[in-house]
Design a protein around this motif. Sequence first.
Motif, PDB file in Angstrom:
ATOM      1  N   GLY A 274       0.828  -1.195   0.000  1.00 37.74           N
ATOM      2  CA  GLY A 274       0.000   0.000   0.000  1.00 37.74           C
ATOM      3  C   GLY A 274       0.865   1.250   0.000  1.00 37.74           C
ATOM      4  N   VAL A 275       0.409   2.279  -0.697  1.00 37.08           N
ATOM      5  CA  VAL A 275       1.129   3.554  -0.733  1.00 37.08           C
ATOM      6  C   VAL A 275       0.285   4.609  -0.027  1.00 37.08           C
ATOM      7  CG1 VAL A 275       2.108   5.363  -2.195  1.00 37.08           C
ATOM      8  CG2 VAL A 275       2.315   2.952  -2.874  1.00 37.08           C
ATOM      9  N   SER A 276       0.740   5.036   1.138  1.00 35.99           N
ATOM     10  CA  SER A 276       0.041   6.056   1.927  1.00 35.99           C
ATOM     11  C   SER A 276       0.909   7.310   1.925  1.00 35.99           C
ATOM     12  CB  SER A 276      -0.201   5.548   3.358  1.00 35.99           C
ATOM     13  OG  SER A 276      -0.902   6.505   4.119  1.00 35.99           O
ATOM     14  N   PHE A 277       0.786   8.058   0.841  1.00 33.58           N
ATOM     15  CA  PHE A 277       1.718   9.163   0.592  1.00 33.58           C
ATOM     16  C   PHE A 277       0.999  10.501   0.680  1.00 33.58           C
ATOM     17  CE2 PHE A 277       4.522  11.964  -1.776  1.00 33.58           C
ATOM     18  CZ  PHE A 277       5.799  11.485  -1.481  1.00 33.58           C
ATOM     19  N   VAL A 278       1.429  11.339   1.614  1.00 32.72           N
ATOM     20  CA  VAL A 278       0.957  12.725   1.701  1.00 32.72           C
ATOM     21  C   VAL A 278       2.182  13.617   1.888  1.00 32.72           C
ATOM     22  CG1 VAL A 278      -1.312  12.178   2.680  1.00 32.72           C
ATOM     23  CG2 VAL A 278       0.622  12.603   4.211  1.00 32.72           C
ATOM     24  N   PRO A 279       2.113  14.868   1.468  1.00 31.58           N
ATOM     25  CA  PRO A 279       3.244  15.768   1.691  1.00 31.58           C
ATOM     26  C   PRO A 279       3.493  15.963   3.191  1.00 31.58           C
ATOM     27  CG  PRO A 279       1.693  16.705   0.110  1.00 31.58           C
ATOM     28  CD  PRO A 279       1.021  15.522   0.723  1.00 31.58           C
ATOM     29  N   LYS A 280       4.741  16.125   3.556  1.00 27.62           N
ATOM     30  CA  LYS A 280       5.078  16.391   4.959  1.00 27.62           C
ATOM     31  C   LYS A 280       4.922  17.887   5.223  1.00 27.62           C
ATOM     32  CE  LYS A 280       8.162  14.309   7.289  1.00 27.62           C
ATOM     33  NZ  LYS A 280       9.443  13.792   7.835  1.00 27.62           N
ATOM     34  N   THR A 281       3.707  18.245   5.563  1.00 30.73           N
ATOM     35  CA  THR A 281       3.382  19.637   5.846  1.00 30.73           C
ATOM     36  C   THR A 281       2.758  19.720   7.230  1.00 30.73           C
ATOM     37  OG1 THR A 281       1.165  19.451   4.919  1.00 30.73           O
ATOM     38  CG2 THR A 281       2.919  20.124   3.416  1.00 30.73           C
ATOM     39  N   GLU A 282       2.737  20.906   7.762  1.00 26.71           N
ATOM     40  CA  GLU A 282       2.171  21.134   9.095  1.00 26.71           C
ATOM     41  C   GLU A 282       0.706  20.726   9.155  1.00 26.71           C
ATOM     42  OE1 GLU A 282      -0.282  23.579  11.766  1.00 26.71           O
ATOM     43  OE2 GLU A 282       0.024  23.999   9.649  1.00 26.71           O
ATOM     44  N   TYR A 283      -0.033  20.928   8.062  1.00 24.29           N
ATOM     45  CA  TYR A 283      -1.471  20.657   8.101  1.00 24.29           C
ATOM     46  C   TYR A 283      -1.825  19.197   7.850  1.00 24.29           C
ATOM     47  CZ  TYR A 283      -0.655  21.936   3.153  1.00 24.29           C
ATOM     48  OH  TYR A 283      -0.160  22.051   1.879  1.00 24.29           O
ATOM     49  N   TYR A 284      -0.902  18.366   7.389  1.00 28.42           N
ATOM     50  CA  TYR A 284      -1.155  16.928   7.287  1.00 28.42           C
ATOM     51  C   TYR A 284      -0.553  16.148   8.453  1.00 28.42           C
ATOM     52  CZ  TYR A 284      -2.948  17.116   2.490  1.00 28.42           C
ATOM     53  OH  TYR A 284      -3.711  17.351   1.377  1.00 28.42           O
ATOM     54  N   GLU A 285       0.259  16.779   9.243  1.00 30.40           N
ATOM     55  CA  GLU A 285       1.038  16.092  10.272  1.00 30.40           C
ATOM     56  C   GLU A 285       0.166  15.309  11.240  1.00 30.40           C
ATOM     57  OE1 GLU A 285       4.675  15.000  12.160  1.00 30.40           O
ATOM     58  OE2 GLU A 285       4.188  15.809  10.182  1.00 30.40           O
ATOM     59  N   HIS A 286      -0.963  15.887  11.665  1.00 31.01           N
ATOM     60  CA  HIS A 286      -1.801  15.248  12.681  1.00 31.01           C
ATOM     61  C   HIS A 286      -3.115  14.713  12.117  1.00 31.01           C
ATOM     62  CE1 HIS A 286       0.904  16.474  15.867  1.00 31.01           C
ATOM     63  NE2 HIS A 286       0.899  17.692  15.386  1.00 31.01           N
ATOM     64  N   GLN A 287      -3.188  14.594  10.801  1.00 36.27           N
ATOM     65  CA  GLN A 287      -4.402  14.079  10.176  1.00 36.27           C
ATOM     66  C   GLN A 287      -4.207  12.617   9.789  1.00 36.27           C
ATOM     67  OE1 GLN A 287      -7.302  15.633   9.973  1.00 36.27           O
ATOM     68  NE2 GLN A 287      -8.182  13.764   9.124  1.00 36.27           N
ATOM     69  N   PRO A 288      -4.878  11.674  10.486  1.00 39.10           N
ATOM     70  CA  PRO A 288      -4.724  10.261  10.130  1.00 39.10           C
ATOM     71  C   PRO A 288      -5.112  10.005   8.670  1.00 39.10           C
ATOM     72  CG  PRO A 288      -5.889  10.504  12.220  1.00 39.10           C
ATOM     73  CD  PRO A 288      -5.797  11.872  11.626  1.00 39.10           C
TER      74      PRO A 288
END
Length: 352
Positions: free
Chosen positions: A253-267
Motif C-alpha cells: 500500500g502507498v500512503s503518501f501525503v506531503p510532509k506539511t504542518e497541516y497533514y502532520e496530525h491528520q490520520p
Amino acid sequence: MKKLLIISRGQFGYHTDIFKWCEYLRDDYDIEAITFDGRPKVSMDGIKVHYVSDSGNRTIRGLRYVLTCLWHILFFKGTILVCYFKECRILKWCFPWRNMILDIRTLNVNSNAEIRKKEDCLIKKATELYDFITIISEGTRDKISIPKEKSAILPLGADEASTTNKSFETIRMLYVGTLFNRDIHKTIKGLNIALKKNSTLKIHYDIIGNSPGNELEELKELVKKLDLEKYVKLHGYIQHSQLNKFFDKCNIGVSFVPKTEYYEHQPVTKTFEYILSGLFTIATSTYCNRDVITDNNGILIDDTPESFSESIEYIALNTSNLNSDIIRNSLLEYKWENVVNKHLKPILKNKF
C-alpha cells in the motif's frame, strides 16, 4: 432503546465514519440522522435518515439545513451528536440546555496558512460551546488546545478490503485516494529511480483516484515521459465497491501525503485500510503514521522520490520476511467494530 441523533451535512452512506458508527451502534440505539440529499441514496436497516434538499445557492441550502436540524432537536429525546460544520455553533446557541457532543474529524488542510488559521479558529470556538468533544487524534486535540477533561479520542477505523494471503515475489503497489495536493508524482519518480538502479525489478503500480484539477492527465504524461507504461497504471476514479479486486491482487500500500504542518496530525484512512487488508505499507513519516507503522506492517519515508525509491529497494530485499497475517493483526484495534465498541459506546454511555 436509547435514542441517538446524528447531525452531519455529508449525505448518509458517503461518510465512512458515520456509516460505520451506525452499523455497530444500531443494535443498542434507535438512530436518526439528518443529512443533505442530492446523490443516490444509501440505506441501512434500523437507521432513519431525514434528508435535506441541496437545491438553491449556498446560503439557502445552509439555512434550510440549520432550520431542519433545529426543528428535530426541539422534539428529540436522546443523545445528539453533531459532526462539525461551520454553522454548527447555531445549534448550541439555540439550545444551550441540551447536552450535545461535537465530533471533529479533521482540521483545515488548505495550503493557504491564513485560511487554515481562520478555519481552525472557528472549530476552536465551536468546541468551547459544546458539552463534550470527540476528536480524531491526540495531535489534533493538542493543536487546537481542547481540554482533555471535556474530550475523548475517537480514532479513525477501517475494515478489511481483502482477506487473501499475499505473495510478495512480485511487488504490486497500490495507491487509492485523491490526487489533489498529494504529490503522487513523487512516487512515480521514485519508482523510476528504483528501476534505474535495478532494471530486473518485478514491480507494478496501480494508482486509483482523481482530482478537481488536471493531476490525472499530468501523471499520465509523466508516466509516458519516463517510459513507465508497463509498470504504472492510472485508473482514474473507481467506485468503492469495485476496489476489492485491487486489494486482493496488490501487496504493497502507498500512503503518501506531503510532509506539511497541516497533514502532520491528520490520520490517513488508507494507511489503516491497506494494513488491515494485509498490504505492507509505504507511509510518509507524519505524526499519525508514525503512531501505527511498525517494522511488521510498513516502512516510514520522507516525501521525496529518493526516499520512495529506497523503500522499494528495502521491500525487494525483504520480501521473504513479509507476512500478510502479521500485517493485518498489527492493527486489529482499528477495525471499525473495535473502534465503536472500545471508544464510541463508552463515550455515549458514560457522558450522556
